[in-house]
Design an enzyme around this catalytic site. Sequence first.
Site, short mmCIF file in Angstrom:
data_model
loop_
_atom_site.label_atom_id
_atom_site.label_comp_id
_atom_site.label_asym_id
_atom_site.label_seq_id
_atom_site.Cartn_x
_atom_site.Cartn_y
_atom_site.Cartn_z
N SER A 83 46.19 -12.39 -41.21
CA SER A 83 47.49 -13.05 -41.07
C SER A 83 47.96 -12.86 -39.63
CB SER A 83 48.50 -12.45 -42.05
OG SER A 83 48.71 -11.10 -41.70
N LYS A 122 54.08 -24.13 -38.37
CA LYS A 122 53.71 -23.14 -39.38
C LYS A 122 54.02 -23.77 -40.74
CE LYS A 122 54.01 -18.23 -40.52
NZ LYS A 122 53.70 -18.46 -41.91
N GLU A 180 46.16 -25.01 -44.44
CA GLU A 180 47.22 -24.81 -45.42
C GLU A 180 47.26 -25.99 -46.39
OE1 GLU A 180 48.77 -21.96 -44.76
OE2 GLU A 180 50.76 -22.00 -45.68
N LYS A 321 59.26 -17.69 -36.39
CA LYS A 321 59.89 -18.28 -37.58
C LYS A 321 61.24 -18.90 -37.27
CE LYS A 321 57.70 -16.09 -41.43
NZ LYS A 321 57.90 -15.76 -42.83
S1 IVH Z 1 46.77 -19.20 -37.91
C1 IVH Z 1 44.12 -15.49 -37.54
N1 IVH Z 1 48.21 -21.37 -37.95
O1 IVH Z 1 50.77 -18.51 -42.01
C2 IVH Z 1 45.16 -16.51 -37.58
N2 IVH Z 1 48.46 -19.87 -39.77
O2 IVH Z 1 49.86 -15.22 -41.47
C3 IVH Z 1 45.25 -17.21 -38.87
N3 IVH Z 1 50.03 -20.66 -41.50
O3 IVH Z 1 49.27 -17.45 -44.56
C4 IVH Z 1 46.47 -17.98 -39.12
N4 IVH Z 1 50.55 -22.54 -40.53
O4 IVH Z 1 48.28 -19.72 -44.03
C5 IVH Z 1 47.92 -20.23 -38.59
N5 IVH Z 1 49.38 -23.39 -37.86
C6 IVH Z 1 49.08 -22.25 -38.49
C7 IVH Z 1 49.67 -21.92 -39.72
C8 IVH Z 1 49.33 -20.70 -40.33
C9 IVH Z 1 50.75 -21.78 -41.58
C10 IVH Z 1 50.07 -19.58 -42.52
C11 IVH Z 1 48.74 -19.05 -42.91
C12 IVH Z 1 49.01 -17.61 -43.21
C13 IVH Z 1 50.23 -17.30 -42.43
C14 IVH Z 1 49.90 -16.52 -41.21
#
Ligand code: IVH
Length: 691
Positions: A83, A122, A180, A321
Amino acid sequence: MPAAGVPARAAALRQEIERHDYAYYVLDAPTIPDAEYDRLFRELQALEAEHPELATPDSPTRRVGGKPLDGFAPVRHAVAMLSIRTETDTEASGAQAFDARVRRELGLDESDPPVEYAAELKFDGLAINLRYELGVLVQAATRGDGETGEDVTQNIFTVHAIPLRLNTAAPPAVLEVRGEAFMRRDDFERYNAKQREAGKPTLVNPRNGAAGSIRQLDPAMAAQRPLSFFAYGLGEVRGWSLPPTHSATLDALAELGVPVCSERIAGLGAAALVAFHDDVAARRDQLPFDIDGVVYKVNRLDLQRELGFVTREPRWAVAHKFPAQEQLTTVLGIEVQVGRTGALTPVARLAPVFVGGVTVTNATLHNQDEIDRKDVRVGDTVIVRRAGDVIPEVVAAVVERRPKPEPPRFSILQSYPLCPVCGSHAVRLEGEAAVRCTGGLYCPAQRKQALLHFAGRRAMDIDGLGDKLVDQLVERGLVRTPADVYGLNLETLAGLDRMAGKSAANLIAAIEASKAATLARFIFALGIRNVGETTAKDLAWHFGSLDRLIAASEADLLKVRDIGPIVAQSIIQFFAEPHNLEVVDKLRAAGVRWPESTGVQQSAGILAGKTLVLTGTLPTLTRDAAKEKIEAAGGKVAGSVSKKTDYVVAGEEAGSKLAKAQELGVAILDEAGLLALLAADNNNEQHVLDF
Ligand code: IVH
């Protein structure tokens, strides 16, 4: 053995369906009508059913959802799904803090050029790993604890935006795409509307919709809940040369047919991130799906490797956020607000909670149906949502946190049998969503509306008594009910805006002229719910006098042309409210008047005031039919003969009643005699009233 050409046809169909899926679900640009798509799909299904050996693991027919599962098998991730750190700071400095950390870790000082970053949305859904082997989607898994997730392949097959096969002639041995799964707002709304119509449970928010759909053991159910997907990274990769940057990686995934969100940038230094953050924050509510912030990433993959990880979070990425649009709070009480039209709208008083950028202390619950559907009770913990400028809303009650012993269900009518503004009775008419105050003529909440309606052209027609003047008269306390209008004089009007001598005199003249009304206009002017101009005319025609209308029972009202139980109830409730009668009396006392008549029953009914007794079997009319005809002509049907009986209608085998009539000298008719009497009545129609 399939006939020659069948395998080729199946392959061609598969390719064509995939192409349409991509155009429809990824590019949002449908290429053929739905019916045509369905035809192709059914043709392929039929071919595969007939020749099972032709079915391929990536056939689009797999998207309809397979057999229900007992549970999800665990999947160990080849590369851990980590995460990212969240910047708690919601201001622009979140991006600056991230940039400063990255520069320090990379050993850069002020003289070095800015770092290149990628910034994206995000998404607010569920993280999914898609494993493609030789270009074919073989497995989809949730993140789980990061090391081990759950196998949700069957459900992911139902997500049409996710390609079952990568669009390349030279597929990599292994390519894991991470991203996602989420629900678009329009899909969420549509799904909920459908559920509501079917009386089935609705989804709380799009994120729960996505999570619930993916974790659904019956893939056919998952197929009912439309999901979308955006890729944001990679897992295990074999036999594919990685592009040099994150943004080039997403471009390459898009080339392979994987959905990638176009709301993303690559730019230099913290300034680019701040600009992206602010731009997205301003447009957050216009996006077709929910996001909970933005994500910043060091763009160059070699620098990402250099930065590495600290515990379970990469140093090269951070989530920034936005203020949460949903929060938990408790319901302190449920009150009602009375609207202009008398609707009692329930409002939840909430323990103050900071959500969507403001402190929320109350939220509308719309109406009783909504309260029932969400089952919100006083004392409940609830999810409150405030998105953009939209008024705060109670999304759902958290039933697990309901206090013990359980508070009772909330009923507006039980808690508010009387209007909290004026004390008139509150009622809920059949078929209506709203509970309403019946004190339409009297209730301060409905004052302006009632006055405007009363003065309207088709009602009492008081020219000059419009919006602005009504506002002033009510706000200054000069007029409380329509009856007060007749107490206005030049002196009181003189103090008001735009009431120069001439217009005040004109208004007084218009008020005076309106006193000479018609009954129909007056009834319409009262603003009785469900009584429009036509119904008012019908009522005036039928009853002829206001007092008879006021005294009418539901059965009496139902005899009026075109009046059904709901309108009848509205009228009964209106005149049952003493506050309304008080205003009606004052209006009459002020000199409002109209010509009255005897109405339909009295003027026209040849049997008006007459009592008839039926006995024996009539040759053509049933007992009920005869009774109906007699009543329509104003007569009453009694069960026994007395001196007061006007006619006895005797048929065959008439017994003691006939004898009694002869004994008392009551007139005796046979069916023909009765019909002749009634016919005379019809020729005599004279219910003419001047409207
Ligand atoms: S990158 C190692 N990019 O947010 C990096 N995560 O903790 C991996 N999420 O549950 C994550 N949009 O599913 C990344 N554009 C985005 C994202 C994203 C949503 C979610 C992801 C995870 C949490 C990050």
